[in-house]
Write a protein that holds these residues in place. Sequence first.
Motif, PDB file in Angstrom:
ATOM      1  N   VAL A  65       0.716 -80.857 -32.248  1.00  0.00           N
ATOM      2  CA  VAL A  65       0.832 -81.675 -31.044  1.00  0.00           C
ATOM      3  C   VAL A  65      -0.050 -82.906 -31.201  1.00  0.00           C
ATOM      4  N   LYS A  66       0.364 -83.976 -30.563  1.00  0.00           N
ATOM      5  CA  LYS A  66      -0.427 -85.211 -30.558  1.00  0.00           C
ATOM      6  C   LYS A  66      -1.637 -85.031 -29.644  1.00  0.00           C
ATOM      7  N   SER A  67      -2.646 -85.866 -29.829  1.00  0.00           N
ATOM      8  CA  SER A  67      -3.906 -85.692 -29.101  1.00  0.00           C
ATOM      9  C   SER A  67      -3.749 -85.792 -27.588  1.00  0.00           C
ATOM     10  N   LYS A  68      -2.816 -86.618 -27.100  1.00  0.00           N
ATOM     11  CA  LYS A  68      -2.682 -86.713 -25.640  1.00  0.00           C
ATOM     12  C   LYS A  68      -2.233 -85.386 -25.037  1.00  0.00           C
ATOM     13  N   HIS A  69      -1.419 -84.633 -25.763  1.00  0.00           N
ATOM     14  CA  HIS A  69      -1.004 -83.312 -25.296  1.00  0.00           C
ATOM     15  C   HIS A  69      -2.067 -82.267 -25.644  1.00  0.00           C
ATOM     16  N   GLY A  70      -2.721 -82.456 -26.768  1.00  0.00           N
ATOM     17  CA  GLY A  70      -3.782 -81.544 -27.170  1.00  0.00           C
ATOM     18  C   GLY A  70      -4.943 -81.544 -26.197  1.00  0.00           C
ATOM     19  N   ASP A  71      -5.248 -82.708 -25.638  1.00  0.00           N
ATOM     20  CA  ASP A  71      -6.327 -82.785 -24.649  1.00  0.00           C
ATOM     21  C   ASP A  71      -6.005 -81.919 -23.430  1.00  0.00           C
ATOM     22  N   ALA A  72      -4.745 -81.928 -23.021  1.00  0.00           N
ATOM     23  CA  ALA A  72      -4.333 -81.092 -21.881  1.00  0.00           C
ATOM     24  C   ALA A  72      -4.447 -79.610 -22.232  1.00  0.00           C
ATOM     25  N   ILE A  73      -4.096 -79.251 -23.446  1.00  0.00           N
ATOM     26  CA  ILE A  73      -4.211 -77.855 -23.896  1.00  0.00           C
ATOM     27  C   ILE A  73      -5.679 -77.429 -23.883  1.00  0.00           C
ATOM     28  N   LEU A  74      -6.551 -78.274 -24.418  1.00  0.00           N
ATOM     29  CA  LEU A  74      -7.982 -77.947 -24.453  1.00  0.00           C
ATOM     30  C   LEU A  74      -8.577 -77.854 -23.047  1.00  0.00           C
ATOM     31  N   GLN A  75      -8.135 -78.729 -22.154  1.00  0.00           N
ATOM     32  CA  GLN A  75      -8.596 -78.644 -20.753  1.00  0.00           C
ATOM     33  C   GLN A  75      -8.206 -77.313 -20.141  1.00  0.00           C
ATOM     34  N   TYR A  76      -6.967 -76.890 -20.379  1.00  0.00           N
ATOM     35  CA  TYR A  76      -6.498 -75.614 -19.834  1.00  0.00           C
ATOM     36  C   TYR A  76      -7.327 -74.453 -20.409  1.00  0.00           C
ATOM     37  N   ILE A  77      -7.512 -74.448 -21.702  1.00  0.00           N
ATOM     38  CA  ILE A  77      -8.287 -73.370 -22.340  1.00  0.00           C
ATOM     39  C   ILE A  77      -9.691 -73.311 -21.734  1.00  0.00           C
ATOM     40  N   ASN A  78     -10.328 -74.456 -21.606  1.00  0.00           N
ATOM     41  CA  ASN A  78     -11.695 -74.488 -21.070  1.00  0.00           C
ATOM     42  C   ASN A  78     -11.757 -74.100 -19.593  1.00  0.00           C
ATOM     43  N   SER A  79     -10.667 -74.289 -18.867  1.00  0.00           N
ATOM     44  CA  SER A  79     -10.671 -73.945 -17.442  1.00  0.00           C
ATOM     45  C   SER A  79     -10.433 -72.447 -17.196  1.00  0.00           C
TER      46      SER A  79
END
Length: 91
Positions: free
Chosen positions: A75-89
């Motif tokens: 995945v590109k970073s703009k989508h990866g950032d959303a994935i990482l936000q979800y994981i951290n939440s």
Amino acid sequence: MIKSFVTCRQCHPDSLDPKKVIGKIVVCDGKNDIYYSTDEKIVIVKALGGIGLVHITDQSGSVAFYYVDFPVTEVKSKHGDAILQYINSTR
């Protein structure tokens, strides 16, 4: 190799804790990683008992292939950032 937050996040060799990888889908943040490709990260995660890989990368020409017995997506970073936000939440 010296373990650091960056090398762990990028899934470099000898940086991941096998106890945290075994049986998991692993997210590797490779946005600024010029050293290891998706193929190399697959080998690293598989060797530690991981069951899949999500590779965040903006590398030009990076394409997810069908890796037969090991599910992988890029995945590109703009989508990866959303994935990482979800994981951290959800911790």
